[in-house]
Design a protein around this motif. Sequence first.
Motif, mmCIF file in Angstrom:
data_model
loop_
_atom_site.group_PDB
_atom_site.id
_atom_site.type_symbol
_atom_site.label_atom_id
_atom_site.label_comp_id
_atom_site.label_asym_id
_atom_site.label_seq_id
_atom_site.Cartn_x
_atom_site.Cartn_y
_atom_site.Cartn_z
ATOM 1 N N ASN A 103 26.608 38.630 47.416
ATOM 2 C CA ASN A 103 27.407 37.553 46.916
ATOM 3 C C ASN A 103 28.755 37.722 47.953
ATOM 4 O O ASN A 103 29.202 36.546 48.015
ATOM 5 C CB ASN A 103 27.812 37.952 45.294
ATOM 6 N N LYS A 104 29.239 38.956 48.227
ATOM 7 C CA LYS A 104 30.446 38.781 49.197
ATOM 8 C C LYS A 104 30.311 38.035 50.298
ATOM 9 O O LYS A 104 30.953 37.437 50.888
ATOM 10 C CB LYS A 104 30.731 40.439 49.414
ATOM 11 N N ARG A 105 29.063 38.508 51.080
ATOM 12 C CA ARG A 105 28.717 37.842 52.380
ATOM 13 C C ARG A 105 28.730 36.281 52.269
ATOM 14 O O ARG A 105 29.134 35.471 52.740
ATOM 15 C CB ARG A 105 27.447 38.342 52.709
ATOM 16 N N ASP A 106 28.003 35.730 51.190
ATOM 17 C CA ASP A 106 27.874 34.333 50.972
ATOM 18 C C ASP A 106 29.139 33.708 50.523
ATOM 19 O O ASP A 106 29.489 32.476 51.107
ATOM 20 C CB ASP A 106 27.093 34.131 49.559
ATOM 21 N N ILE A 107 29.903 34.355 49.573
ATOM 22 C CA ILE A 107 31.433 33.940 49.422
ATOM 23 C C ILE A 107 32.332 33.768 50.888
ATOM 24 O O ILE A 107 32.704 32.661 51.178
ATOM 25 C CB ILE A 107 32.419 34.757 48.624
ATOM 26 N N CYS A 108 32.066 34.825 51.687
ATOM 27 C CA CYS A 108 32.870 34.784 52.914
ATOM 28 C C CYS A 108 32.303 33.733 54.075
ATOM 29 O O CYS A 108 33.000 33.042 54.725
ATOM 30 C CB CYS A 108 32.754 36.216 53.807
ATOM 31 N N THR A 109 31.085 33.752 54.196
ATOM 32 C CA THR A 109 30.589 32.871 55.033
ATOM 33 C C THR A 109 30.512 31.196 54.769
ATOM 34 O O THR A 109 30.849 30.304 55.428
ATOM 35 C CB THR A 109 28.997 33.141 55.300
ATOM 36 N N THR A 110 30.557 31.031 53.353
ATOM 37 C CA THR A 110 30.898 29.506 52.987
ATOM 38 C C THR A 110 32.457 29.240 53.174
ATOM 39 O O THR A 110 32.616 28.157 53.718
ATOM 40 C CB THR A 110 30.715 29.811 51.356
ATOM 41 N N ALA A 111 33.172 30.149 52.893
ATOM 42 C CA ALA A 111 34.521 30.135 53.131
ATOM 43 C C ALA A 111 34.887 29.708 54.622
ATOM 44 O O ALA A 111 35.668 28.664 55.104
ATOM 45 C CB ALA A 111 35.420 31.367 52.772
ATOM 46 N N PHE A 112 34.370 30.437 55.571
ATOM 47 C CA PHE A 112 34.398 30.251 56.818
ATOM 48 C C PHE A 112 34.098 28.692 57.605
ATOM 49 O O PHE A 112 34.329 28.201 58.054
ATOM 50 C CB PHE A 112 33.945 31.475 57.892
ATOM 51 N N GLY B 95 42.656 32.419 36.891
ATOM 52 C CA GLY B 95 41.376 31.729 36.331
ATOM 53 C C GLY B 95 41.883 31.008 35.090
ATOM 54 O O GLY B 95 40.840 30.155 34.656
ATOM 55 N N MET B 96 43.259 30.850 34.542
ATOM 56 C CA MET B 96 43.727 30.097 33.602
ATOM 57 C C MET B 96 43.727 28.777 33.750
ATOM 58 O O MET B 96 43.425 27.752 33.118
ATOM 59 C CB MET B 96 45.155 30.524 33.006
ATOM 60 N N LEU B 97 43.976 28.419 35.152
ATOM 61 C CA LEU B 97 43.956 26.823 35.549
ATOM 62 C C LEU B 97 42.624 26.424 36.310
ATOM 63 O O LEU B 97 42.619 25.765 37.360
ATOM 64 C CB LEU B 97 45.135 26.824 36.787
ATOM 65 N N ALA C 38 37.337 34.056 44.408
ATOM 66 C CA ALA C 38 36.207 33.487 43.934
ATOM 67 C C ALA C 38 35.036 34.512 43.639
ATOM 68 O O ALA C 38 35.020 35.794 44.254
ATOM 69 C CB ALA C 38 35.609 32.866 45.179
ATOM 70 N N SER C 39 34.218 34.214 42.817
ATOM 71 C CA SER C 39 33.077 35.145 42.332
ATOM 72 C C SER C 39 31.999 34.742 42.629
ATOM 73 O O SER C 39 30.620 35.305 42.695
ATOM 74 C CB SER C 39 33.189 35.403 40.994
ATOM 75 N N LYS C 40 31.755 33.406 43.478
ATOM 76 C CA LYS C 40 30.689 32.698 43.743
ATOM 77 C C LYS C 40 31.013 31.560 45.045
ATOM 78 O O LYS C 40 32.224 31.139 44.595
ATOM 79 C CB LYS C 40 29.732 32.088 42.804
ATOM 80 N N PRO C 41 29.949 31.118 45.699
ATOM 81 C CA PRO C 41 30.466 30.319 46.692
ATOM 82 C C PRO C 41 30.910 28.984 46.163
ATOM 83 O O PRO C 41 31.792 28.150 46.673
ATOM 84 C CB PRO C 41 29.136 30.214 47.565
ATOM 85 N N SER C 42 30.300 28.414 45.140
ATOM 86 C CA SER C 42 30.657 27.180 44.604
ATOM 87 C C SER C 42 31.963 27.124 44.177
ATOM 88 O O SER C 42 32.555 26.275 44.141
ATOM 89 C CB SER C 42 29.838 27.004 43.389
ATOM 90 N N LEU D 40 40.600 38.788 48.788
ATOM 91 C CA LEU D 40 39.285 39.724 48.477
ATOM 92 C C LEU D 40 39.994 40.768 47.352
ATOM 93 O O LEU D 40 39.410 41.800 47.216
ATOM 94 C CB LEU D 40 38.761 40.485 49.423
ATOM 95 N N TRP D 41 40.857 40.301 46.641
ATOM 96 C CA TRP D 41 41.468 41.255 45.415
ATOM 97 C C TRP D 41 40.423 41.598 44.305
ATOM 98 O O TRP D 41 40.218 42.831 44.195
ATOM 99 C CB TRP D 41 42.573 40.441 44.967
ATOM 100 N N HIS D 42 39.744 40.598 44.104
ATOM 101 C CA HIS D 42 38.649 41.032 43.014
ATOM 102 C C HIS D 42 37.456 40.553 43.488
ATOM 103 O O HIS D 42 37.227 39.628 44.426
ATOM 104 C CB HIS D 42 38.779 40.138 41.737
ATOM 105 N N ASN D 43 36.220 41.046 42.860
ATOM 106 C CA ASN D 43 34.908 40.700 43.355
ATOM 107 C C ASN D 43 34.295 41.160 44.764
ATOM 108 O O ASN D 43 33.146 40.901 45.233
ATOM 109 C CB ASN D 43 34.463 39.197 43.057
ATOM 110 N N PHE D 44 35.134 41.897 45.151
ATOM 111 C CA PHE D 44 34.742 42.709 46.403
ATOM 112 C C PHE D 44 34.562 44.307 46.380
ATOM 113 O O PHE D 44 34.546 45.043 47.469
ATOM 114 C CB PHE D 44 35.503 42.234 47.630
ATOM 115 N N GLY D 45 34.629 44.752 45.414
ATOM 116 C CA GLY D 45 34.222 46.008 45.160
ATOM 117 C C GLY D 45 32.986 46.605 45.013
ATOM 118 O O GLY D 45 31.886 45.635 44.937
#
Length: 360
Positions: A62-71, A246-248, A316-320, A50-55
Amino acid sequence: MTKDAENKPKRPVKNLAAGKYQPSPNRYDNMPYRHCGKSGLKLPAISLGLWHNFGHDFPHQNKRDICTTAFDLGITHFDLANNYGPPAGSAEEAFGEILKTDFDGYRDELLISSKAGYDMWPGPYGEWGSRKYLIASCDQSLKRMGLDYVDIFYSHRFDPNTPLEETMGALDHIVRSGRALYAGISSYNSQRTREAAAILKDLGTPCVIHQPSYNMLNRWVETDGLKDTLGELGIGSIAFTPLAQGMLTNKYLGGKITEGRAVQGKSLLDGFLSDKAIAKIRQLNEIAENRGQTLAQMAIAWVLREGKITSALIGASKPSQVIDCVGAIDNLEFSADELAQIDEIATDQDINLWAQSSQG
């Protein structure tokens, strides 16, 4: 390789009547879980950072969707630090809300980590590795997340001006006092890792995990010998920035820099995405396509190859993006020819922002 549709983990199922997230019943069917060094702790092959995109600069839904998708995809490990944001502390606050709204009742299925070492508050006690700073920071992190304990607490960077015995003694106290279950270190080089592990061993609180930066374009853990050191000492490892910030990924294959950290003024610095670097990334993408993977999937698989790295820590910045990254587990094997091609193309690009922290 691509799994048959029926074997893929299901997406979140919402209980519309209650308005509450219900985790996928298949969340543990596909994710590999690996022992963290010689400990009994298991980490998912892919963890979420959660380094980026959780501030405050990112919508909470979006944060909720990322975390629930991950779980739902078997990611049980959520990695934070005191200074993640912006502003500092806001990522932990956001995750604390997610623990209450979405993960309520699932705490014992989650592995939650935090760290301290970087600038957090004004004055002489707000950063580095003193006992005062580490313990105060851990207490603040627990309060922000609404937790009684974290599973892992790290010294985020080596402090050249504080005795290592003091820093490791603070980690020992944090574990013994019940604030954390395990102790870890991040970005320590091979020599400092040996010294830290020896101190913790004598104290009776082993160093369970190390979190270094590592990817195809940043290979310092190989040249420094850290990767071999961790194997020798029986310490687990979780590699952050496996996608080289993100370079790769496919973001920059076209050469036009229009999205991602490169245009956000974050950690992907000017000069990293040179014409030479982009040319290498395109060549790597060709190898990934021949493997039936996206570039991100191959990059993660490469970090996890041979099982020497316990877990790859993605952002991640989005669930996809989470879904794409988890697809890496479908093919973690490389031929000798593929590895040789990657070694020829993907030489170290001097993008290790944490090199000074690891030198000691």
